[in-house]
Design an enzyme around this catalytic site. Structure first.
Site, PDB file in Angstrom:
ATOM      1  N   GLU A 158      -3.834   7.243  -3.963  1.00  0.00           N
ATOM      2  CA  GLU A 158      -3.706   5.983  -3.228  1.00  0.00           C
ATOM      3  C   GLU A 158      -3.489   4.833  -4.205  1.00  0.00           C
ATOM      4  O   GLU A 158      -4.260   4.655  -5.148  1.00  0.00           O
ATOM      5  CB  GLU A 158      -4.980   5.724  -2.407  1.00  0.00           C
ATOM      6  CG  GLU A 158      -4.887   4.500  -1.525  1.00  0.00           C
ATOM      7  CD  GLU A 158      -6.227   4.173  -0.865  1.00  0.00           C
ATOM      8  OE1 GLU A 158      -7.186   3.832  -1.577  1.00  0.00           O
ATOM      9  OE2 GLU A 158      -6.310   4.254   0.371  1.00  0.00           O
ATOM     10  N   TYR A 212       0.860  -1.181   0.000  1.00  0.00           N
ATOM     11  CA  TYR A 212       0.000   0.000   0.000  1.00  0.00           C
ATOM     12  C   TYR A 212       0.891   1.223   0.000  1.00  0.00           C
ATOM     13  O   TYR A 212       1.857   1.290   0.764  1.00  0.00           O
ATOM     14  CB  TYR A 212      -0.877   0.004   1.263  1.00  0.00           C
ATOM     15  CG  TYR A 212      -1.720   1.249   1.417  1.00  0.00           C
ATOM     16  CD1 TYR A 212      -3.047   1.264   1.003  1.00  0.00           C
ATOM     17  CD2 TYR A 212      -1.193   2.414   1.978  1.00  0.00           C
ATOM     18  CE1 TYR A 212      -3.829   2.397   1.128  1.00  0.00           C
ATOM     19  CE2 TYR A 212      -1.974   3.556   2.106  1.00  0.00           C
ATOM     20  CZ  TYR A 212      -3.280   3.548   1.685  1.00  0.00           C
ATOM     21  OH  TYR A 212      -4.047   4.676   1.809  1.00  0.00           O
TER      22      TYR A 212
END
Ligand code: GDP
Ligand code: MN
Length: 383
Positions: free
Chosen positions: A195, A107
């Site tokens: 993101e 991530y």
């Protein structure tokens, strides 16, 4: 403003961030053709502005272009519902992307941290799942690095953060390079968030942004005309979408009294007074400062797009802008559109007497106080 995955990936590609190849389409036959280019090995991904598409059934992997096409046909027009978005969103487009083998999922994000009033880079070895889940289950697995508003981040800081996040050694340099590009993209495109989840490591050791979510600060859209044009998603209320296109602050509320005021406070007060008078507001609409005829006209048109509107309440306060100027704007606007419902205007403030004279004998009924005006328009609308 949220960008779709395919738009986010287009943006990131401009900054040299590696993403799997792919094309967007709203047509099943075309989806099959795109899939053929990748030998049928593709992932078909619903382009809706919500998280958790995978769990909602909007992301599926394929080995055959026919199946990818069939799935596209199934997805287009379907409403996807996720935990994050219980109302759901209708799929209009899909991204057909080459299927990549994923060995590990990380991530990485750049976003505004309101608590420390700075943008930060967030890195985690635990990708694939929602970051909220990571924060709950493995809070230690999230590394946050603030970006100095003046100096940015140094390569050293980035490398340090990547190591601290325990990204495996062979992937570290690629990860650091990607972060550097993401920070640049974030700053130059006035993003609030970028993101990448998952940031995928292939078995061959290549790092790719397999998913991308970018959100652009709405207040910067005046310098991103290209995004503005595409910001109106079908899943939104169609009137709100049209209002946003016109740059009008409008929220649909479901009642029968259309409201327009010059200032958010006045509009909120109007909504309350309409309730107190036994009615219900159809909308919030702040016409803003000044009140040129074309602006008023545009706002009136938006209000009248709602078929539930049975009456209109104008709440005008003349401060710096004189009431008579606003009244003129309103009359000019009304001369150009056919308003068939009753209209009551509460006007007050600078040059109110002149304003009142201008409205005399027109279809716009003046009232002195907000309470009076609200009572009157609710009565007229119900008559
Ligand atoms: P989201 O659920 O809306 O965040 O959509 P994602 O794009 O993140 O897709 C959900 C999941 O599908 C990812 O976490 C991956 O596990 C999987 N996925 C997406 N693209 C690919 C791909 O190209 N190859 C493989 N193997 N899995 C993929
Ligand atoms: Mn994702």
């Amino acid at each position: 403003m949220k960008l779709h995955e395919y738009q986010s990936k287009e943006l990131l590609t401009k900054y040299g961030v590696p993403v799997p190849r792919g094309e967007v389409t709203s047509d099943a036959t075309q989806a099959r053709e795109i899939a053929e280019q990748f030998g049928g090995k593709v992932v078909v991904k619903a382009q809706v502005l919500m998280g958790g598409r995978g769990k909602a059934g909007g992301v599926k992997l394929f080995n055959s272009s026919e199946e990818a096409g069939a799935f596209t046909a199934e997805l287009i027009g379907k409403r996807l519902i996720s935990i994050q978005n219980p109302a759901g969103m209708v799929v209009e487009k899909v991204l057909v992307a080459e299927l990549i083998d994923i060995a590990e999922e990380y991530y990485v994000a750049v976003l505004l941290d309101r608590n420390i009033q700075k943008s930060i880079v967030m890195i985690s070895k635990e990708g694939g799942m929602e970051i909220e889940e990571v924060a709950e289950k493995h809070p230690d697995a999230i590394v946050k690095m603030p970006i100095d508003p003046k100096w940015g981040v140094s390569d050293y800081d980035i490398r340090n953060a990547v190591a601290q996040a325990n990204i495996p050694k062979p992937a570290r340099s690629q990860m650091a390079q990607m972060i550097k590009k993401l920070v640049k993209a974030y700053q130059e495109s006035d993003a609030e968030m970028i993101e990448i989840n998952p940031c995928a490591l292939t078995p061959e050791g290549k790092l790719l942004a397999a998913d991308a979510k970018v959100s652009i600060d709405d207040n910067s859209l005046f310098r991103h005309a290209d995004y503005r044009a595409t910001s109106h998603d079908s899943a939104e209320d169609p009137i709100e979408a049209e209002a946003s296109k016109r740059g009008v602050a409008y929220v649909r509320l479901g009642g029968e009294i259309g409201i327009m005021g010059n200032g958010a406070g006045l509009v909120m007060q109007s909504i309350d007074e309409i309730s107190a008078a036994g009615g219900k507001a159809a909308n919030f609409l702040d016409v803003g400062g000044g009140a040129q005829a074309d602006r008023v006209k545009s706002c009136m048109e938006v209000i009248l797009m709602d078929p539930n509107v049975k009456g209109i309440f104008l709440n005008i306060f003349g401060g710096i802008t004189r009431v008579d100027e606003v009244a003129k704007g309103v009359l000019d606007a009304f001369a150009q559109i056919d308003v068939k419902v009753p209209v009551v205007a509460r006007i007050e403030g600078t040059a109110v007497e002149e304003g009142r004279k201008i409205l005399e004998g027109t279809q716009i009924i003046p009232a002195q106080t907000v309470q009076e005006a609200a009572k009157l328009i609710v009565e007229l609308a119900n008559a």
